[in-house]
Design a protein around this motif. Structure first.
Motif, PDB file in Angstrom:
ATOM      1  N   UNK A  32       0.833  -1.206   0.000  1.00  0.00           N
ATOM      2  CA  UNK A  32       0.000   0.000   0.000  1.00  0.00           C
ATOM      3  C   UNK A  32       0.872   1.262   0.000  1.00  0.00           C
ATOM      4  N   UNK A  33       2.167   1.068   0.233  1.00  0.00           N
ATOM      5  CA  UNK A  33       3.047   2.239   0.381  1.00  0.00           C
ATOM      6  C   UNK A  33       3.341   2.879  -0.980  1.00  0.00           C
ATOM      7  N   UNK A  34       3.790   4.135  -0.925  1.00  0.00           N
ATOM      8  CA  UNK A  34       4.071   4.875  -2.148  1.00  0.00           C
ATOM      9  C   UNK A  34       4.937   4.021  -3.081  1.00  0.00           C
ATOM     10  N   UNK A  35       4.674   3.986  -4.357  1.00  0.00           N
ATOM     11  CA  UNK A  35       3.676   4.794  -5.077  1.00  0.00           C
ATOM     12  C   UNK A  35       2.373   4.036  -5.350  1.00  0.00           C
ATOM     13  N   UNK A  36       1.942   3.165  -4.430  1.00  0.00           N
ATOM     14  CA  UNK A  36       0.777   2.330  -4.713  1.00  0.00           C
ATOM     15  C   UNK A  36      -0.432   2.667  -3.836  1.00  0.00           C
ATOM     16  N   UNK A  37      -0.501   3.904  -3.306  1.00  0.00           N
ATOM     17  CA  UNK A  37      -1.601   4.259  -2.412  1.00  0.00           C
ATOM     18  C   UNK A  37      -2.964   4.128  -3.093  1.00  0.00           C
ATOM     19  N   UNK A  38      -3.062   4.638  -4.309  1.00  0.00           N
ATOM     20  CA  UNK A  38      -4.363   4.598  -4.985  1.00  0.00           C
ATOM     21  C   UNK A  38      -4.760   3.167  -5.321  1.00  0.00           C
ATOM     22  N   UNK A  39      -3.778   2.378  -5.686  1.00  0.00           N
ATOM     23  CA  UNK A  39      -4.024   0.966  -5.970  1.00  0.00           C
ATOM     24  C   UNK A  39      -4.669   0.301  -4.758  1.00  0.00           C
ATOM     25  N   UNK A  40      -4.111   0.593  -3.582  1.00  0.00           N
ATOM     26  CA  UNK A  40      -4.635   0.024  -2.331  1.00  0.00           C
ATOM     27  C   UNK A  40      -6.048   0.543  -2.052  1.00  0.00           C
ATOM     28  N   UNK A  41      -6.257   1.839  -2.229  1.00  0.00           N
ATOM     29  CA  UNK A  41      -7.565   2.420  -1.915  1.00  0.00           C
ATOM     30  C   UNK A  41      -8.636   1.874  -2.875  1.00  0.00           C
ATOM     31  N   UNK A  42      -8.271   1.712  -4.122  1.00  0.00           N
ATOM     32  CA  UNK A  42      -9.223   1.130  -5.072  1.00  0.00           C
ATOM     33  C   UNK A  42      -9.549  -0.302  -4.642  1.00  0.00           C
ATOM     34  N   UNK A  43      -8.552  -1.002  -4.132  1.00  0.00           N
ATOM     35  CA  UNK A  43      -8.784  -2.343  -3.605  1.00  0.00           C
ATOM     36  C   UNK A  43      -9.778  -2.333  -2.454  1.00  0.00           C
ATOM     37  N   UNK A  44      -9.641  -1.370  -1.537  1.00  0.00           N
ATOM     38  CA  UNK A  44     -10.580  -1.277  -0.415  1.00  0.00           C
ATOM     39  C   UNK A  44     -11.997  -1.040  -0.950  1.00  0.00           C
ATOM     40  N   UNK A  45     -12.089  -0.225  -1.998  1.00  0.00           N
ATOM     41  CA  UNK A  45     -13.391   0.041  -2.604  1.00  0.00           C
ATOM     42  C   UNK A  45     -13.991  -1.248  -3.175  1.00  0.00           C
ATOM     43  N   UNK A  46     -13.168  -2.046  -3.822  1.00  0.00           N
ATOM     44  CA  UNK A  46     -13.658  -3.321  -4.367  1.00  0.00           C
ATOM     45  C   UNK A  46     -14.173  -4.208  -3.239  1.00  0.00           C
ATOM     46  N   UNK A  81      -0.796   6.128   4.836  1.00  0.00           N
ATOM     47  CA  UNK A  81      -0.194   7.262   5.543  1.00  0.00           C
ATOM     48  C   UNK A  81       0.018   6.967   7.025  1.00  0.00           C
ATOM     49  N   UNK A  82      -0.534   5.860   7.491  1.00  0.00           N
ATOM     50  CA  UNK A  82      -0.327   5.511   8.896  1.00  0.00           C
ATOM     51  C   UNK A  82       0.992   4.775   9.079  1.00  0.00           C
ATOM     52  N   UNK A  83       1.429   4.120   8.014  1.00  0.00           N
ATOM     53  CA  UNK A  83       2.688   3.388   8.087  1.00  0.00           C
ATOM     54  C   UNK A  83       3.842   4.353   7.821  1.00  0.00           C
ATOM     55  N   UNK A  84       4.682   4.550   8.837  1.00  0.00           N
ATOM     56  CA  UNK A  84       5.746   5.542   8.715  1.00  0.00           C
ATOM     57  C   UNK A  84       7.087   4.928   8.322  1.00  0.00           C
ATOM     58  N   UNK A  85       7.102   3.610   8.156  1.00  0.00           N
ATOM     59  CA  UNK A  85       8.382   2.956   7.861  1.00  0.00           C
ATOM     60  C   UNK A  85       8.849   3.270   6.448  1.00  0.00           C
ATOM     61  N   UNK A  86      10.180   3.272   6.266  1.00  0.00           N
ATOM     62  CA  UNK A  86      10.704   3.483   4.924  1.00  0.00           C
ATOM     63  C   UNK A  86      10.815   2.152   4.184  1.00  0.00           C
ATOM     64  N   UNK A  87      10.741   1.062   4.941  1.00  0.00           N
ATOM     65  CA  UNK A  87      10.870  -0.271   4.356  1.00  0.00           C
ATOM     66  C   UNK A  87       9.479  -0.856   4.148  1.00  0.00           C
ATOM     67  N   UNK A  88       9.258  -1.468   2.992  1.00  0.00           N
ATOM     68  CA  UNK A  88       7.925  -1.988   2.713  1.00  0.00           C
ATOM     69  C   UNK A  88       7.691  -3.343   3.369  1.00  0.00           C
ATOM     70  N   UNK A 134      -7.285  -4.316  16.868  1.00  0.00           N
ATOM     71  CA  UNK A 134      -7.445  -3.983  15.448  1.00  0.00           C
ATOM     72  C   UNK A 134      -7.205  -2.494  15.214  1.00  0.00           C
ATOM     73  N   UNK A 135      -7.877  -1.678  16.001  1.00  0.00           N
ATOM     74  CA  UNK A 135      -7.727  -0.234  15.803  1.00  0.00           C
ATOM     75  C   UNK A 135      -6.349   0.241  16.243  1.00  0.00           C
ATOM     76  N   UNK A 136      -5.868  -0.304  17.349  1.00  0.00           N
ATOM     77  CA  UNK A 136      -4.550   0.095  17.846  1.00  0.00           C
ATOM     78  C   UNK A 136      -3.482  -0.255  16.819  1.00  0.00           C
ATOM     79  N   UNK A 137      -3.639  -1.396  16.169  1.00  0.00           N
ATOM     80  CA  UNK A 137      -2.642  -1.812  15.193  1.00  0.00           C
ATOM     81  C   UNK A 137      -2.439  -0.732  14.138  1.00  0.00           C
ATOM     82  N   UNK A 138      -3.542  -0.236  13.608  1.00  0.00           N
ATOM     83  CA  UNK A 138      -3.415   0.717  12.498  1.00  0.00           C
ATOM     84  C   UNK A 138      -3.104   2.129  12.971  1.00  0.00           C
ATOM     85  N   UNK A 139      -3.748   2.544  14.063  1.00  0.00           N
ATOM     86  CA  UNK A 139      -3.644   3.957  14.440  1.00  0.00           C
ATOM     87  C   UNK A 139      -2.495   4.244  15.390  1.00  0.00           C
TER      88      UNK A 139
END
Ligand code: HEM
Lengths: 268, 418
Positions: free
Chosen positions: B120-134, B323-330, B380-385
């Motif tokens: 989901x990390x750059x440059x694939x943010x939109x790809x991920x969001x479209x996936x969530x929409x699906x 944007x919640x994932x701050x790591x530089x490594x995927x 679940x929420x703590x994991x992401x936020x």
């Protein structure tokens, strides 16, 4: 989901069957169904034709007095994968059954005395229902509704085993302290233990023409086989086709695996 | 779909078409020469499997719709007619009903794969969001579909879910009535659900095209999570990934066929073989397994409105992950801490699913299930936020390999072209 429930059910069932009877009044969870064996189980299981024909007899002579099975037609009795009656036999069974007739050429649906006009069924007709409507059914059964049996095997947790246990579970004694409701019968396999259906099967309650001894267990086994077929008349076709499909897919997977290995040989 | 095209029309006809509608070029660049990282593993075959599932649902669905009757008095028996009297109707319906479960199984694997490898990390943010929409559209489609056979669980499931909207203050009841097209779930509801159940899969198909487009601009991520640096890192999609995807697809179909032919009601609920009856509430109303984690969250909260918000929040959260994932490594392969929290998330989702299948007041092994659901929801929420942003900052990732080719081919690979 069925599997998790089933395995949990088995574990809990073992526990409850020990503790349930000991429990006082309140805990009336149904017992886990008995472990009966049916020929139609397993990936290659088929319906035992004899059991289907005998089961139809039990259904017709006993259960049909109170229960309908309105997804079934007489023609089904002669269809492949079913009880294996010949078309002539199925037609004879249909002709013997009387169903409400359509309006006659004067537009009447009752005779001079007000009784409904009846006619013989044909192969295309559905099995007759014992009652004209739900209220009539309840009125004759202390307010309880005998459910339609066409899908009953699929419509209950525990499937065939549950129906079998229910039918053979009437002789058990109610535990001390458990009160059987007036007009109901004790059956520990039924949720709440009080069932309005009177014990339907009796020793030699039917006479089998093939000489099989009509014990309660035998009748229950036969009628449950019949009801399992009624719930899924295409089961044998399903398993047969499944075998072919599986063989095909496994061969295909083998070929694709070989192709995959060849293509990727130098790529990693 | 993007990037320099490698299509080279051979015949006059191909050149003629290419100058007018370059569809052959599009297909050539998309499924033939598309440069794909050479290290994609089994978890990357699920995208193709998902496309297959969608195709299967559409084909079997259209066939079912030829015989299905969307009428509250006739629907249940029309499905039974399909099962009994339509040629191979039982097969088509079992494929469609089990196909929905297979579809969700595949999508969950696909999504957790994305989470694990940081897709989901750059440059694939939109790809991920479209996936969530699906995924959202799939849930809606499956919910509408489950109502169609008009059994007890269809009816009561529809009642419970649509009633959730009535939790919204002031306008809630109006929304519920508007959804039903009546003052309760009934014939009007069934008809519109059928209409929407027919429509949504085609919208999904459209969004899938966007999904693949958004994939083909940055290209695939891969288990190492590092960028493609040279042509050595990739292989052409065909024949390398067509044959690999085909092989794993067939394994998946074997698994799928096992249910269709040998346990077709495994995922079903026995109550749904009883016709809908508005006067008799089933003792337990349970949704299909793939919605159970959300159902567990909903029920673990005593306040209905809050429950609905939390349940919705669980899905909306997914949109913010990039944007919640701050790591530089995927990839979690190089994130020793994150890896552990990731598996914690998987366990919590499974636990939530388990809790959702139990009655509200169930106690297992002496533990009230509602508390298990609460703790799992909090995780679940703590994991992401919380965990995701914090771990990304404090974790020391392992050393990344120099290139994909280096990692796969070892010494056989030359130095990355840079
Ligand atoms: C995203 C793809 C789809 C999913 C996930 C899906 C899911 C479902 C589910 C879960 C059911 C209930 C199955 C049961 O328990 O019997 C169902 C039924 C049904 N679906 Fe779909 N479906 C999809 C696409 C379609 C399409 C494209 C059509 C075409 C019109 C369709 C037509 C039907 C019909 C007529 C039924 C009722 C018959 C039945 O219940 O078996 N579906 N669907």
């Amino acid at each position: 989901m069925r599997l998790t429930k089933l395995s949990l059910g088995i574990a809990l069932g073992l526990l409850t069957s020990v503790s349930a009877f000991a429990a006082e009044g309140g805990a009336t969870k149904r017992l886990h169904p008995k472990a009966a064996e049916f020929e139609f189980e397993g990936p290659f299981g088929t319906y035992d034709r004899g059991a289907l024909q005998r089961g139809y007899q039990v259904y017709k002579e006993v259960c049909a007095a109170c229960h309908s099975a309105n997804l079934l037609s007489f023609r089904n009795l002669a269809e492949p994968g079913g009880p294996g009656f010949t078309e002539a036999q199925a037609r004879a069974l249909a002709t013997a059954a009387k169903i409400p007739a359509e309006p006659n050429d004067k537009g009447e649906t009752t005779d001079d005395k007000g009784a409904p006009l009846m006619r013989s069924a044909t192969l295309a007709d559905r099995f007759p229902s014992p009652y004209p409507n739900e209220n009539a059914a309840r009125a004759s059964n202390s307010g309880a509704l005998p459910p339609d049996l066409s899908l009953i095997v699929k419509a209950r947790e525990g499937e065939a085993h549950y129906i079998y246990s229910l039918l053979t579970g009437f002789h058990e004694k109610a535990p001390a302290g458990f009160k059987v409701t007036e007009g109901k019968y004790f059956n520990p396999y039924f949720e709440g233990w009080n069932i309005t259906m009177p014990p339907p099967l009796t020793e030699n309650g039917v006479t089998y023409s093939d000489g099989t001894k009509a014990t309660i267990d035998q009748q229950a086994h036969d009628v449950v086989t019949f009801l399992a077929w009624a719930a899924e008349p295409k089961m044998e076709e399903r398993k047969r086709m499944g075998f072919g499909v599986m063989v095909f897919l496994i061969v295909l997977a083998g070929l694709l695996f070989a192709a995959y290995r060849k293509v990727w040989k130098d790529a990693h | 779909m993007s990037g320099p095209s490698t299509y080279n029309p051979q015949s006059g006809l191909e050149r003629w078409i290419d100058a007018r509608l370059p569809l052959p070029r599009l297909l050539h660049d998309t499924v033939h020469t598309f440069p794909t990282p050479r290290n994609l593993n089994i978890w990357y075959t699920f995208g193709g499997i998902l496309a297959f599932c969608l195709g299967v649902q559409i084909i079997t669905g259209i066939t079912l719709a030829m015989h299905y009757v969307a009428n509250a008095n006739l629907a249940f028996n029309s499905v039974e007619t399909i099962m009994r009297d339509v040629n191979y109707g039982w097969l088509i319906r079992y494929i469609h009903a089990n196909g929905a479960s297979m579809f969700f199984l595949a999508v969950y694997i696909h999504m957790f794969r994305g989470l694990y490898y940081g897709s989901y990390k750059a440059p694939r943010e939109l790809l991920w969001i479209i996936g969530v929409l699906i995924y959202l559209l799939m849930m809606a489609t499956a919910f509408f579909g489950y109502v169609l056979p008009w059994g007890q669980m269809s009816f009561w499931g529809a009642t419970v879910i649509t009633n959730l909207f009535s939790a919204i203050p002031v306008v809630g009841n109006h929304i519920a009535t508007w959804l039903w097209g009546d003052f309760a779930v009934g014939d009007a509801t069934l008809n519109r659900f059928f209409s929407l159940h027919y429509l949504l899969p085609f919208i999904i198909a459209g969004v899938v095209v966007l999904h693949i487009w958004a994939l083909h601009v940055p290209g695939n991520n891969n288990p190492l999570g590092i960028d493609v640096k040279s042509p050595q890192d990739t292989v052409p999609f065909h024949p390398y990934y067509t044959v690999k995807d085909a092989f794993y697809l067939v394994l998946f179909v074997i698994f799928f066929a096992g249910f269709v032919f040998y346990s077709p009601d495994f995922f079903g609920n026995p109550d749904n073989y009883q016709p809908a009856n508005p006067l008799v509430t089933p003792p337990e109303i349970v949704p299909e397994w793939y919605l159970l984690p959300f159902y567990a969250m909903l029920r673990s909260i005593p306040n209905k409105l809050l429950g609905v918000i939390v349940m919705g929040g669980a899905i909306v959260t997914l949109v913010f992950i990039p944007w919640l994932d701050t790591s530089r490594v995927r990839s979690c392969r190089f994130r020793p801490l994150m890896k552990q929290f990731f598996w914690g998330l998987v366990v919590c989702c499974v636990l939530l699913g388990y809790c959702g299948a139990q009655s509200v007041d169930a106690v297992k092994f002496g533990i009230p299930m509602v508390w298990v659901a609460r703790i799992a929801s909090i995780y679940y929420f703590a994991f992401f936020w919380l965990i995701m942003p914090i771990i990304g900052l404090i974790e020391t990732p392992k050393k990344l390999p120099a290139s994909i080719a280096q990692s796969v081919l070892g010494d056989k690979a030359g130095a990355p072209a840079e």
